[in-house]
Design an enzyme around this catalytic site. Sequence first.
Site, mmCIF file in Angstrom:
data_model
loop_
_atom_site.group_PDB
_atom_site.id
_atom_site.type_symbol
_atom_site.label_atom_id
_atom_site.label_comp_id
_atom_site.label_asym_id
_atom_site.label_seq_id
_atom_site.Cartn_x
_atom_site.Cartn_y
_atom_site.Cartn_z
ATOM 1 N N SER A 187 35.223 28.661 74.140
ATOM 2 C CA SER A 187 35.316 27.637 74.880
ATOM 3 C C SER A 187 36.109 27.383 75.990
ATOM 4 C CB SER A 187 35.382 26.342 74.356
ATOM 5 O OG SER A 187 36.603 26.018 73.504
ATOM 6 N N ASN A 188 37.033 28.405 75.815
ATOM 7 C CA ASN A 188 38.264 28.030 76.802
ATOM 8 C C ASN A 188 37.792 29.512 77.937
ATOM 9 O OD1 ASN A 188 40.640 26.380 77.341
ATOM 10 N ND2 ASN A 188 40.695 27.232 75.318
ATOM 11 N N ARG B 88 50.674 48.337 67.401
ATOM 12 C CA ARG B 88 50.618 47.196 68.467
ATOM 13 C C ARG B 88 50.899 48.370 69.330
ATOM 14 N NH1 ARG B 88 51.071 42.032 67.557
ATOM 15 N NH2 ARG B 88 52.664 42.380 65.920
ATOM 16 N N THR C 38 39.428 19.308 74.538
ATOM 17 C CA THR C 38 39.192 18.899 75.942
ATOM 18 C C THR C 38 40.138 18.764 77.143
ATOM 19 O OG1 THR C 38 37.899 17.491 74.474
ATOM 20 C CG2 THR C 38 38.221 16.655 76.837
ATOM 21 N N HIS D 245 48.234 26.833 75.417
ATOM 22 C CA HIS D 245 48.780 26.981 73.832
ATOM 23 C C HIS D 245 48.582 25.719 73.438
ATOM 24 C CE1 HIS D 245 51.098 27.920 70.141
ATOM 25 N NE2 HIS D 245 52.350 26.375 70.900
HETATM 26 C C1 GRF Z 1 42.112 27.123 72.040
HETATM 27 O O1 GRF Z 1 43.022 25.891 71.399
HETATM 28 C C2 GRF Z 1 43.441 27.789 72.219
HETATM 29 O O2 GRF Z 1 44.889 26.881 72.707
HETATM 30 C C3 GRF Z 1 44.478 28.287 71.384
HETATM 31 O O3 GRF Z 1 43.041 28.956 70.434
HETATM 32 C C4 GRF Z 1 42.097 28.520 70.869
HETATM 33 C C5 GRF Z 1 40.749 28.437 71.499
HETATM 34 O O4 GRF Z 1 39.858 28.424 71.676
HETATM 35 N N1 GRF Z 1 45.239 29.131 71.529
HETATM 36 P P1 GRF Z 1 38.329 28.784 72.390
HETATM 37 O O5 GRF Z 1 38.337 29.957 71.707
HETATM 38 O O6 GRF Z 1 38.773 28.864 73.492
HETATM 39 O O7 GRF Z 1 37.213 27.706 71.837
#
Ligand code: GRF
Length: 210
Positions: A17-18, A66, A173, A110
């Site tokens: 979603s981000n 890693r 949001t 984060h």
């Molecule tokens: C977000 O809440 C971000 O802060 C955390 O993982 C989540 C990812 O959400 N690191 P999305 O995949 O962007 O919906």
Amino acid sequence: MPLAAPPIAVLISGTGSNLQALIDTTDGDYRIAVVISDREDAPGLGRARQAGIPTSVVPWSSYEDRDGFTDAVCESARGFGAEALVLAGFMRILGPSAIGAFPDAIINIHPALLPAFPGAHAVEQALEHGVRYTGVTVHFVDEQVDHGPIIAQEPVVILPDDDAGSLHARIQTVEHELLPRVVSAFGRGELAVDGRHVRWKQPTHSKGVR
Ligand code: GRF
């Protein structure tokens, strides 16, 4: 979008979603050159394909350690011309060679007000701890997990009847507004790292807490 908008790689592991917020921000001063995931089943890859953005899967299990995984991620990003990495729900920790490959050019989001509640369970831990406010942090990545210089933060109030789902929804949001704003500022060259401090070279129209 200016021609000079720097190409970035967005790294995801899940819903994306981000990533979608970064795609939808058409006034952003950046260009998403590639979306990289450690998981081929990450739903966010579909968002990239829908938007016509190249994708690359670098499976964690294909590498011995890693460092090997990190080098493969960086090589993939460079192969698509990326000059920066944006970790948007990327659930793998990159090794130190990534910092060398992209100095002051790896951004992470984060879901808490760092340095409180680093790690993968920040939303649940904020609820368990009984804090009244949590929030969102966007920071540059350094050698330690969820630790690098903070670029921007915004608080989110915790309501008495919140559970992890309702709280994370309100946090997201805020994330969807804050992350594109920060990446746009980065793309315009407005962020300068000075030790633990990040200077915004120009005032923004932000209503947020920096
Ligand atoms: C977000 O809440 C971000 O802060 C955390 O993982 C989540 C990812 O959400 N690191 P999305 O995949 O962007 O919906």
